[in-house]
Scaffold this motif. Structure first.
Motif, PDB file in Angstrom:
ATOM      1  N   ILE A 107       0.907  -0.871  -0.353  1.00 11.18           N
ATOM      2  CA  ILE A 107       0.298  -0.221  -0.405  1.00 11.18           C
ATOM      3  C   ILE A 107       0.530   0.860   0.057  1.00 11.18           C
ATOM      4  CG2 ILE A 107      -1.451   1.368   1.246  1.00 11.18           C
ATOM      5  CD1 ILE A 107      -2.464  -1.471   2.137  1.00 11.18           C
ATOM      6  N   TRP A 108       1.532   0.822   0.545  1.00 13.38           N
ATOM      7  CA  TRP A 108       2.520   2.648   0.792  1.00 13.38           C
ATOM      8  C   TRP A 108       3.333   2.408  -0.214  1.00 13.38           C
ATOM      9  CZ3 TRP A 108       4.774  -0.049   6.107  1.00 13.38           C
ATOM     10  CH2 TRP A 108       3.835   0.341   6.559  1.00 13.38           C
ATOM     11  N   TRP A 109       4.278   1.765  -1.135  1.00  9.46           N
ATOM     12  CA  TRP A 109       5.047   1.923  -1.624  1.00  9.46           C
ATOM     13  C   TRP A 109       3.380   2.125  -3.205  1.00  9.46           C
ATOM     14  CZ3 TRP A 109       6.703  -3.102  -4.705  1.00  9.46           C
ATOM     15  CH2 TRP A 109       7.498  -2.927  -6.421  1.00  9.46           C
ATOM     16  N   HIS A 110       2.570   1.998  -3.059  1.00 16.47           N
ATOM     17  CA  HIS A 110       1.469   2.654  -4.046  1.00 16.47           C
ATOM     18  C   HIS A 110       1.327   3.654  -4.032  1.00 16.47           C
ATOM     19  CE1 HIS A 110      -2.374   2.826  -6.005  1.00 16.47           C
ATOM     20  NE2 HIS A 110      -1.579   1.894  -7.455  1.00 16.47           N
ATOM     21  N   GLN A 111       1.354   4.214  -2.774  1.00 18.79           N
ATOM     22  CA  GLN A 111       0.337   5.272  -2.831  1.00 18.79           C
ATOM     23  C   GLN A 111       2.307   6.182  -2.853  1.00 18.79           C
ATOM     24  OE1 GLN A 111      -0.289   4.728   1.602  1.00 18.79           O
ATOM     25  NE2 GLN A 111      -1.914   5.770   1.116  1.00 18.79           N
ATOM     26  N   ARG A 112       3.644   6.194  -2.413  1.00 19.86           N
ATOM     27  CA  ARG A 112       4.784   7.356  -3.343  1.00 19.86           C
ATOM     28  C   ARG A 112       4.206   6.602  -5.382  1.00 19.86           C
ATOM     29  NH1 ARG A 112       5.584  10.017   0.921  1.00 19.86           N
ATOM     30  NH2 ARG A 112       7.283   9.658   2.184  1.00 19.86           N
ATOM     31  N   ALA A 113       4.204   6.214  -5.642  1.00 22.75           N
ATOM     32  CA  ALA A 113       4.075   5.915  -7.333  1.00 22.75           C
ATOM     33  C   ALA A 113       2.976   6.592  -7.529  1.00 22.75           C
ATOM     34  CB  ALA A 113       4.322   4.077  -7.458  1.00 22.75           C
ATOM     35  N   ALA A 114       2.084   6.822  -6.909  1.00 18.86           N
ATOM     36  CA  ALA A 114       0.845   7.222  -7.418  1.00 18.86           C
ATOM     37  C   ALA A 114       0.914   9.226  -6.908  1.00 18.86           C
ATOM     38  CB  ALA A 114      -0.337   6.935  -6.032  1.00 18.86           C
ATOM     39  N   GLU A 115       1.641   9.415  -5.382  1.00 14.91           N
ATOM     40  CA  GLU A 115       2.264  10.692  -5.469  1.00 14.91           C
ATOM     41  C   GLU A 115       2.830  11.196  -6.611  1.00 14.91           C
ATOM     42  OE1 GLU A 115       4.292  10.488  -1.716  1.00 14.91           O
ATOM     43  OE2 GLU A 115       2.238   9.989  -0.624  1.00 14.91           O
ATOM     44  N   ALA A 116       3.962  10.570  -6.887  1.00 16.70           N
ATOM     45  CA  ALA A 116       4.807  10.855  -8.086  1.00 16.70           C
ATOM     46  C   ALA A 116       4.058  10.776  -9.864  1.00 16.70           C
ATOM     47  CB  ALA A 116       6.491   9.952  -8.382  1.00 16.70           C
ATOM     48  N   SER A 117       3.035  10.155  -9.565  1.00 14.55           N
ATOM     49  CA  SER A 117       2.055   9.852 -11.182  1.00 14.55           C
ATOM     50  C   SER A 117       2.924   8.684 -11.899  1.00 14.55           C
ATOM     51  CB  SER A 117       1.984  10.743 -11.569  1.00 14.55           C
ATOM     52  OG  SER A 117       1.489  12.153 -10.920  1.00 14.55           O
ATOM     53  N   MET A 118       3.813   7.753 -11.040  1.00 15.15           N
ATOM     54  CA  MET A 118       4.778   7.357 -11.679  1.00 15.15           C
ATOM     55  C   MET A 118       3.677   5.606 -11.701  1.00 15.15           C
ATOM     56  SD  MET A 118       6.183   8.489 -12.707  1.00 15.15           S
ATOM     57  CE  MET A 118       7.849   7.734 -13.631  1.00 15.15           C
ATOM     58  N   ILE A 119       3.890   4.259 -12.774  1.00 17.17           N
ATOM     59  CA  ILE A 119       3.653   2.488 -12.297  1.00 17.17           C
ATOM     60  C   ILE A 119       4.840   2.409 -12.438  1.00 17.17           C
ATOM     61  CG2 ILE A 119       2.577   1.250 -13.794  1.00 17.17           C
ATOM     62  CD1 ILE A 119       0.568   3.248 -14.957  1.00 17.17           C
ATOM     63  N   ASP A 120       4.761   1.398 -11.220  1.00 17.74           N
ATOM     64  CA  ASP A 120       6.223   0.588 -11.595  1.00 17.74           C
ATOM     65  C   ASP A 120       5.462  -0.753 -11.846  1.00 17.74           C
ATOM     66  OD1 ASP A 120       8.108  -1.327 -10.717  1.00 17.74           O
ATOM     67  OD2 ASP A 120       8.829   0.103  -8.640  1.00 17.74           O
ATOM     68  N   ASP A 121       5.772  -1.345 -12.752  1.00 19.12           N
ATOM     69  CA  ASP A 121       5.375  -2.661 -12.674  1.00 19.12           C
ATOM     70  C   ASP A 121       5.800  -3.632 -11.702  1.00 19.12           C
ATOM     71  OD1 ASP A 121       4.094  -1.700 -14.945  1.00 19.12           O
ATOM     72  OD2 ASP A 121       6.416  -2.594 -17.290  1.00 19.12           O
ATOM     73  N   ARG A 122       7.072  -3.754 -11.054  1.00 19.08           N
ATOM     74  CA  ARG A 122       7.381  -4.215 -10.310  1.00 19.08           C
ATOM     75  C   ARG A 122       5.886  -4.551  -8.744  1.00 19.08           C
ATOM     76  NH1 ARG A 122      12.176  -2.183  -8.152  1.00 19.08           N
ATOM     77  NH2 ARG A 122      11.476  -0.475  -8.297  1.00 19.08           N
ATOM     78  N   TRP A 123       5.868  -3.142  -8.856  1.00 12.87           N
ATOM     79  CA  TRP A 123       4.218  -3.654  -7.771  1.00 12.87           C
ATOM     80  C   TRP A 123       2.742  -4.100  -8.351  1.00 12.87           C
ATOM     81  CZ3 TRP A 123      -0.987  -2.997  -7.412  1.00 12.87           C
ATOM     82  CH2 TRP A 123      -1.363  -2.855  -6.606  1.00 12.87           C
ATOM     83  N   PHE A 124       2.744  -4.959  -9.662  1.00 11.74           N
ATOM     84  CA  PHE A 124       1.858  -5.205  -9.596  1.00 11.74           C
ATOM     85  C   PHE A 124       2.598  -6.906  -9.743  1.00 11.74           C
ATOM     86  CE2 PHE A 124       0.847  -1.109 -11.847  1.00 11.74           C
ATOM     87  CZ  PHE A 124      -0.773  -1.183 -11.826  1.00 11.74           C
ATOM     88  N   ILE A 125       3.805  -7.484 -10.274  1.00 10.52           N
ATOM     89  CA  ILE A 125       4.435  -8.108  -9.712  1.00 10.52           C
ATOM     90  C   ILE A 125       4.548  -8.682  -8.590  1.00 10.52           C
ATOM     91  CG2 ILE A 125       6.679  -9.971 -10.272  1.00 10.52           C
ATOM     92  CD1 ILE A 125       7.013  -7.927 -12.737  1.00 10.52           C
ATOM     93  N   MET A 126       4.689  -7.705  -8.117  1.00  7.08           N
ATOM     94  CA  MET A 126       4.703  -8.523  -6.635  1.00  7.08           C
ATOM     95  C   MET A 126       3.807  -8.917  -5.657  1.00  7.08           C
ATOM     96  SD  MET A 126       6.710  -7.980  -2.910  1.00  7.08           S
ATOM     97  CE  MET A 126       5.875  -8.633  -1.783  1.00  7.08           C
ATOM     98  N   ASN A 127       2.753  -8.241  -6.315  1.00  7.02           N
ATOM     99  CA  ASN A 127       0.657  -8.002  -5.818  1.00  7.02           C
ATOM    100  C   ASN A 127      -0.076  -9.284  -6.209  1.00  7.02           C
ATOM    101  OD1 ASN A 127      -1.246  -6.961  -4.147  1.00  7.02           O
ATOM    102  ND2 ASN A 127      -2.244  -7.055  -5.945  1.00  7.02           N
ATOM    103  N   GLN A 128       0.897  -9.844  -7.362  1.00  8.52           N
ATOM    104  CA  GLN A 128       0.746 -10.780  -7.725  1.00  8.52           C
ATOM    105  C   GLN A 128       0.678 -12.437  -6.845  1.00  8.52           C
ATOM    106  OE1 GLN A 128       0.887 -10.366 -11.936  1.00  8.52           O
ATOM    107  NE2 GLN A 128      -1.028  -9.676 -12.563  1.00  8.52           N
ATOM    108  N   ASP A 129       2.140 -11.528  -6.840  1.00  4.88           N
ATOM    109  CA  ASP A 129       3.139 -13.402  -6.638  1.00  4.88           C
ATOM    110  C   ASP A 129       2.837 -13.136  -4.958  1.00  4.88           C
ATOM    111  OD1 ASP A 129       5.250 -15.036  -6.957  1.00  4.88           O
ATOM    112  OD2 ASP A 129       6.418 -13.974  -5.428  1.00  4.88           O
ATOM    113  N   LEU A 130       2.145 -12.216  -3.891  1.00  5.06           N
ATOM    114  CA  LEU A 130       1.852 -12.215  -3.156  1.00  5.06           C
ATOM    115  C   LEU A 130       0.664 -13.422  -3.240  1.00  5.06           C
ATOM    116  CD1 LEU A 130       2.321 -11.914   0.686  1.00  5.06           C
ATOM    117  CD2 LEU A 130       1.069 -10.027  -0.194  1.00  5.06           C
TER     118      LEU A 130
END
Length: 151
Positions: A107-130
């Protein structure tokens, strides 16, 4: 969240128990725990830097805590292998010191990325892996997964 909820509910939402390994754990997790988890997961605790750096820290922690039989890719994410199986070891953790911390980090990682208007594919991959890890643990414990609702 649904798979985490199912796993935790099967153990009666235990508040105590062993925790996830602390080696390579992001400082933000320790800060959150020291605050007795009074900060909601949508409030970013001290120690969460920029989205890219925090994502790298979380992936390093995730890599460190996963069993040796899971092979990470070069970017630190994991392949979902259904062929290779082993003991879940350090990831077989329930309670407040378990996957709740990893979910908070996502959640914190997603919030920081959203604040910077960035998308990090690693977040989606990590989320799927968890989610994959949680489903595998549910299956191993004989807990039936609910079928998704369809309209």
């Amino acid at each position: 969240m649904e798979h985490w909820f199912l796993l935790e509910s099967s153990f009666g939402f235990s508040k105590r128990g062993k925790g996830l390994p602390t080696a390579s754990r992001p400082a933000a997790v320790g800060n959150w725990i020291k605050s007795y988890r009074n900060e909601r997961t949508d409030n970013i605790p001290k120690g969460v830097g920029g989205w890219k750096g925090f994502g790298t820290e979380l992936l390093q922690w995730w890599r460190t805590m996963n069993p040796a039989w899971r092979t990470p890719s070069p970017d630190g994410t994991f392949y979902h292998s259904t062929e290779e199986r082993g003991d879940w070891g350090a990831l077989d953790v329930q309670g407040a010191n378990g996957f709740l911390s990893v979910l908070g980090c996502l959640i914190w990682w997603h919030q920081r990325a959203a604040e910077a208007s960035m998308i990090d594919d690693r977040w989606f991959i990590m989320n799927q892996d968890l989610d994959w890890v949680l489903k595998e643990q549910l299956k191993e414990k004989g807990i039936t997964l609910k079928k998704p609702c369809t309209d």
